[in-house]
Design a protein around this motif. Structure first.
Motif, PDB file in Angstrom:
ATOM      1  N   GLY A 233     -92.059 -17.972  59.210  1.00 41.99           N
ATOM      2  CA  GLY A 233     -93.018 -18.838  59.875  1.00 41.99           C
ATOM      3  C   GLY A 233     -92.337 -19.819  60.814  1.00 41.99           C
ATOM      4  N   LEU A 234     -91.236 -20.426  60.334  1.00 45.88           N
ATOM      5  CA  LEU A 234     -90.524 -21.431  61.135  1.00 45.88           C
ATOM      6  C   LEU A 234     -89.988 -20.857  62.445  1.00 45.88           C
ATOM      7  CD1 LEU A 234     -88.526 -23.554  58.545  1.00 45.88           C
ATOM      8  CD2 LEU A 234     -90.261 -24.340  60.162  1.00 45.88           C
ATOM      9  N   VAL A 235     -89.513 -19.598  62.368  1.00 45.90           N
ATOM     10  CA  VAL A 235     -88.983 -18.951  63.563  1.00 45.90           C
ATOM     11  C   VAL A 235     -90.047 -18.894  64.658  1.00 45.90           C
ATOM     12  CG1 VAL A 235     -88.181 -16.752  64.495  1.00 45.90           C
ATOM     13  CG2 VAL A 235     -87.253 -17.592  62.338  1.00 45.90           C
ATOM     14  N   TYR A 236     -91.286 -18.592  64.245  1.00 42.78           N
ATOM     15  CA  TYR A 236     -92.353 -18.511  65.244  1.00 42.78           C
ATOM     16  C   TYR A 236     -92.711 -19.896  65.795  1.00 42.78           C
ATOM     17  CZ  TYR A 236     -92.859 -13.600  64.315  1.00 42.78           C
ATOM     18  OH  TYR A 236     -92.615 -12.251  64.225  1.00 42.78           O
ATOM     19  N   VAL A 237     -92.589 -20.916  64.931  1.00 43.38           N
ATOM     20  CA  VAL A 237     -92.816 -22.284  65.422  1.00 43.38           C
ATOM     21  C   VAL A 237     -91.756 -22.623  66.476  1.00 43.38           C
ATOM     22  CG1 VAL A 237     -92.876 -24.735  64.814  1.00 43.38           C
ATOM     23  CG2 VAL A 237     -93.925 -23.045  63.296  1.00 43.38           C
ATOM     24  N   LEU A 238     -90.491 -22.245  66.173  1.00 38.80           N
ATOM     25  CA  LEU A 238     -89.396 -22.510  67.116  1.00 38.80           C
ATOM     26  C   LEU A 238     -89.592 -21.776  68.437  1.00 38.80           C
ATOM     27  CD1 LEU A 238     -86.153 -22.474  64.946  1.00 38.80           C
ATOM     28  CD2 LEU A 238     -87.065 -24.374  66.294  1.00 38.80           C
TER      29      LEU A 238
ATOM     30  N   SER B 143     -98.610 -20.473  55.917  1.00 38.15           N
ATOM     31  CA  SER B 143     -98.831 -21.920  55.727  1.00 38.15           C
ATOM     32  C   SER B 143     -98.021 -22.734  56.732  1.00 38.15           C
ATOM     33  CB  SER B 143     -98.501 -22.330  54.286  1.00 38.15           C
ATOM     34  OG  SER B 143     -97.127 -22.581  54.152  1.00 38.15           O
ATOM     35  N   VAL B 144     -96.909 -22.180  57.228  1.00 38.25           N
ATOM     36  CA  VAL B 144     -96.103 -22.909  58.219  1.00 38.25           C
ATOM     37  C   VAL B 144     -96.795 -22.930  59.585  1.00 38.25           C
ATOM     38  CG1 VAL B 144     -93.880 -22.985  59.426  1.00 38.25           C
ATOM     39  CG2 VAL B 144     -93.968 -22.320  57.022  1.00 38.25           C
ATOM     40  N   VAL B 145     -97.406 -21.781  59.964  1.00 38.45           N
ATOM     41  CA  VAL B 145     -97.968 -21.685  61.320  1.00 38.45           C
ATOM     42  C   VAL B 145     -99.461 -21.996  61.388  1.00 38.45           C
ATOM     43  CG1 VAL B 145     -96.249 -20.036  62.137  1.00 38.45           C
ATOM     44  CG2 VAL B 145     -98.321 -19.206  61.037  1.00 38.45           C
ATOM     45  N   SER B 146    -100.086 -22.199  60.202  1.00 38.16           N
ATOM     46  CA  SER B 146    -101.513 -22.516  60.223  1.00 38.16           C
ATOM     47  C   SER B 146    -101.679 -24.034  60.255  1.00 38.16           C
ATOM     48  CB  SER B 146    -102.178 -21.947  58.962  1.00 38.16           C
ATOM     49  OG  SER B 146    -103.395 -22.616  58.720  1.00 38.16           O
ATOM     50  N   ALA B 147    -102.748 -24.479  60.918  1.00 41.18           N
ATOM     51  CA  ALA B 147    -103.024 -25.917  60.931  1.00 41.18           C
ATOM     52  C   ALA B 147    -103.608 -26.351  59.587  1.00 41.18           C
ATOM     53  CB  ALA B 147    -103.986 -26.245  62.060  1.00 41.18           C
TER      54      ALA B 147
ATOM     55  N   ASN C  60    -107.837 -21.651  57.650  1.00 36.24           N
ATOM     56  CA  ASN C  60    -107.375 -21.354  56.297  1.00 36.24           C
ATOM     57  C   ASN C  60    -107.675 -19.911  55.899  1.00 36.24           C
ATOM     58  OD1 ASN C  60    -106.090 -23.644  55.551  1.00 36.24           O
ATOM     59  ND2 ASN C  60    -107.533 -24.234  53.949  1.00 36.24           N
ATOM     60  N   THR C  61    -106.634 -19.204  55.429  1.00 37.97           N
ATOM     61  CA  THR C  61    -106.876 -17.896  54.826  1.00 37.97           C
ATOM     62  C   THR C  61    -107.146 -18.117  53.341  1.00 37.97           C
ATOM     63  OG1 THR C  61    -104.528 -17.664  54.423  1.00 37.97           O
ATOM     64  CG2 THR C  61    -105.389 -16.652  56.440  1.00 37.97           C
ATOM     65  N   MET C  62    -107.422 -17.074  52.602  1.00 36.88           N
ATOM     66  CA  MET C  62    -107.765 -17.228  51.184  1.00 36.88           C
ATOM     67  C   MET C  62    -106.665 -17.926  50.381  1.00 36.88           C
ATOM     68  SD  MET C  62    -109.860 -13.727  50.527  1.00 36.88           S
ATOM     69  CE  MET C  62    -110.338 -13.880  48.815  1.00 36.88           C
ATOM     70  N   PRO C  63    -105.389 -17.491  50.508  1.00 40.89           N
ATOM     71  CA  PRO C  63    -104.362 -18.201  49.716  1.00 40.89           C
ATOM     72  C   PRO C  63    -104.262 -19.674  50.085  1.00 40.89           C
ATOM     73  CG  PRO C  63    -103.511 -16.130  50.532  1.00 40.89           C
ATOM     74  CD  PRO C  63    -104.824 -16.341  51.207  1.00 40.89           C
ATOM     75  N   LEU C  64    -104.420 -20.014  51.354  1.00 42.81           N
ATOM     76  CA  LEU C  64    -104.351 -21.423  51.775  1.00 42.81           C
ATOM     77  C   LEU C  64    -105.553 -22.199  51.261  1.00 42.81           C
ATOM     78  CD1 LEU C  64    -103.161 -21.039  55.502  1.00 42.81           C
ATOM     79  CD2 LEU C  64    -101.765 -21.530  53.481  1.00 42.81           C
TER      80      LEU C  64
END
Lengths: 241, 309
Positions: B130-135, B234-238, B245-249
């Protein structure tokens, strides 16, 4: 169809599988590639079919340069040692495959396809088995289906890779006789690979003896057997002079 | 001499094979203890949690359970999960087929590297994915200014969540196809080629029917992982309930808000999906093993008698 091969060379990495092979095959001939395991005879056959591509050299079918053409453009009838039948299709669909994938403009109607498949089944003496699946047939029957499948598209040349290699001695003899008879009837240019010299001498008009990727001797079975060849040929054929 | 004949275990019976197996085995108490430990672990770590999830979901009665799925935010999270899954699973299916085809059919520079890279998502933490995509695509990321200039939002929005999920579920289809296609070889494809078939015809008429159960298995696995993915998403979702939010979130949000019954209701729905996946997976595994064995038999058969060139 005649086949002309000029100084063909094929390397697998650092290993030379075929080295500077030149060969002329006349229309209607039945030629055997005879040699020990790993001599490069199957590779040579696969290059002619377009399943492998040579590093150097050229191939001509009836004078037309096909060196750069892919296997599906060359359409040489190829029979694999392991049959390579389509296990998820019936015998009928196996034989019809080449006709069904033809370009729309050249594709036969369903009735014509049916007609040809049934007549081929008769030729290979398997009439009535069109709805079976390959796993339900014996080795000899499967090999005949592989023949019929290759013949269905009316190829100008038939390439056979150890066609009887996986069969027991009796079936082998029967199929060998059947192939000779078929060839005498149709005079379809045919090349076949074998490591069995009896088979080569029995079936072929000319025998090409191959070792370490190069041609050791070319000649009629009589010429080759008379002992005129080099030391390898004499040793391989166990000729005492 | 007659006493040598074992009437209880006639030749070919399973018991005979079983007793041969026992001869090399450990004493009874060791086996009992090992099996006991495994079963205890299984019940404690897998069986009980599954029961507790459904118990928790129904703690306030079935009406409450049904009502939970009338809630807009919860329904939206189900929709989000389905949307993300419906995009990333087909994408990975296409990639998986292409990768398995290239790796098993061609010898090319970088083949080994590709084979190792396919597994990368299994080795690194999903959070890193997730972090890689944020970067890369975040506001301060490398592509950030360009994306902002063109008014494209990836991070904290659906595209980012799809990307993160696709990253995590990358290996499953390719991984389940590669050994299968290696076992089957490519002689049937070669035969089709000499009969005049083109690349697409070979794929549709020969290759896909040959690998269909292995493919199904990979897709099912990929699907299960995509629906359940938490870390990377969870890293890339607001993490806005009712929006991203998806189901796990959503389960995490409900749990954090002390809405335990609702949290368990969503969790039980997710678990149910997992159970269905498990059943389908078992079926696919069984069918796939038969296809795999058939492929190997076809490859081994010709070598029985005499040399191959």
């Amino acid at each position: 169809m005649s086949i002309e091969i000029t100084s063909l060379t094929k390397n697998f990495g650092a290993f030379p599988a075929v080295k500077d092979v030149s060969l002329h095959i006349k229309t209607g001939e039945m030629v055997a590639f005879l040699g020990p395991s790993g001599s490069g005879k199957t590779t040579l056959l696969r290059i002619i079919a377009g399943l492998e591509f040579a590093n150097h050299g050229e191939i001509f079918f009836d004078g037309e340069n096909v060196t750069m053409k892919s296997a599906n453009e060359r359409k040489a009838g190829f029979v694999f040692q392991s049959y390579a039948l389509f296990n998820h299709m019936t015998i009928f669909e196996n034989i019809a495959f080449g006709l069904r994938v033809a370009r729309r403009s050249k594709r036969l109607t369903n009735e014509k396809i049916r007609e040809r498949v049934l007549s081929l089944l008769e030729t290979i003496q398997l009439s009535g088995l069109e709805n079976r699946f390959p796993v339900q047939l014996s080795g000899g029957q499967r090999q005949r289906v592989a023949f019929a499948r290759a013949l269905a598209v009316e190829p100008r040349v038939l390439l056979l890779d150890e066609p009887f290699g996986a069969l027991d001695a009796k079936v082998r003899r029967e199929l060998r006789a059947w192939l000779t008879e078929f060839h005498n009837k149709t005079h379809l240019t045919s090349l076949f690979v074998t490591h069995d010299q009896d088979e080569a001498f029995d079936v072929a008009d000319r025998v090409v003896i191959i070792d370490k990727g190069t041609i050791q001797q070319i000649g009629t079975p009589e010429e080759v057997r008379s002992g005129g060849g080099n030391a390898f040929v004499r040793d391989f054929l166990a000729i005492d002079i | 001499m007659a006493s040598f004949i074992d009437f209880r275990n006639p030749p070919g019976s399973d018991r005979r094979a079983d007793s041969a197996f026992r001869a090399t085995s450990e004493p009874l108490w060791v086996r009992r203890m090992l099996i006991g430990i495994v079963l205890a672990f299984f019940i404690l770590f897998l069986g009980l949690p599954l029961v507790v999830v459904f118990q928790g979901a129904l703690a306030k009665g079935t009406e409450h359970f049904v009502a939970a799925f009338r809630d807009y935010d919860i329904l939206h999270s189900v929709l989000m999960t389905l949307t993300v899954t419906l995009i990333s699973v087909p994408a990975n299916t296409l990639f998986g087929i292409a990768a398995a085809w290239s790796i098993t059919r061609y010898r090319f520079f970088g083949r080994q590297a590709l084979l190792a890279l396919i597994d990368l998502p299994l080795w690194v933490s999903p959070v890193i994915g997730g972090l890689v995509y944020v970067l890369l695509y975040g506001r301060r990321g490398y592509m950030g200014p360009w994306l902002q200039a063109h008014d494209i939002k990836i991070i904290f929005a659906l595209p980012g969540m799809v990307l993160a999920t696709t990253f995590v579920t990358f290996p499953f289809v390719a991984r389940s196809l590669i050994p299968l296609m290696q076992a089957q070889g490519c002689e049937e494809e070669e035969a089709a080629l000499t009969l005049g078939a083109g690349g697409f015809q070979i794929l549709r008429r020969i290759t896909l029917p040959k690998i269909k159960w292995g493919l199904f298995y990979g897709v099912i696995l990929c699907n299960a992982r995509a629906m359940g993915e938490f870390g990377a998403v969870s890293v890339v979702s607001a993490k806005i309930s009712g929006k991203t939010n998806t189901m796990p979130l959503e389960i995490e949000r409900l749990y954090g808000d002390l809405l335990f019954a609702d949290a368990f209701a969503v969790a039980s729905a997710l678990s149910l999906l997992a159970l269905v996946t498990l059943i389908l997976k078992t079926l696919a595994e069984w069918k796939n093993r038969r296809q795999f064995e058939a492929g190997q038999r076809a490859l081994l058969e010709p070598t029985i008698e005499g040399a191959t060139n």
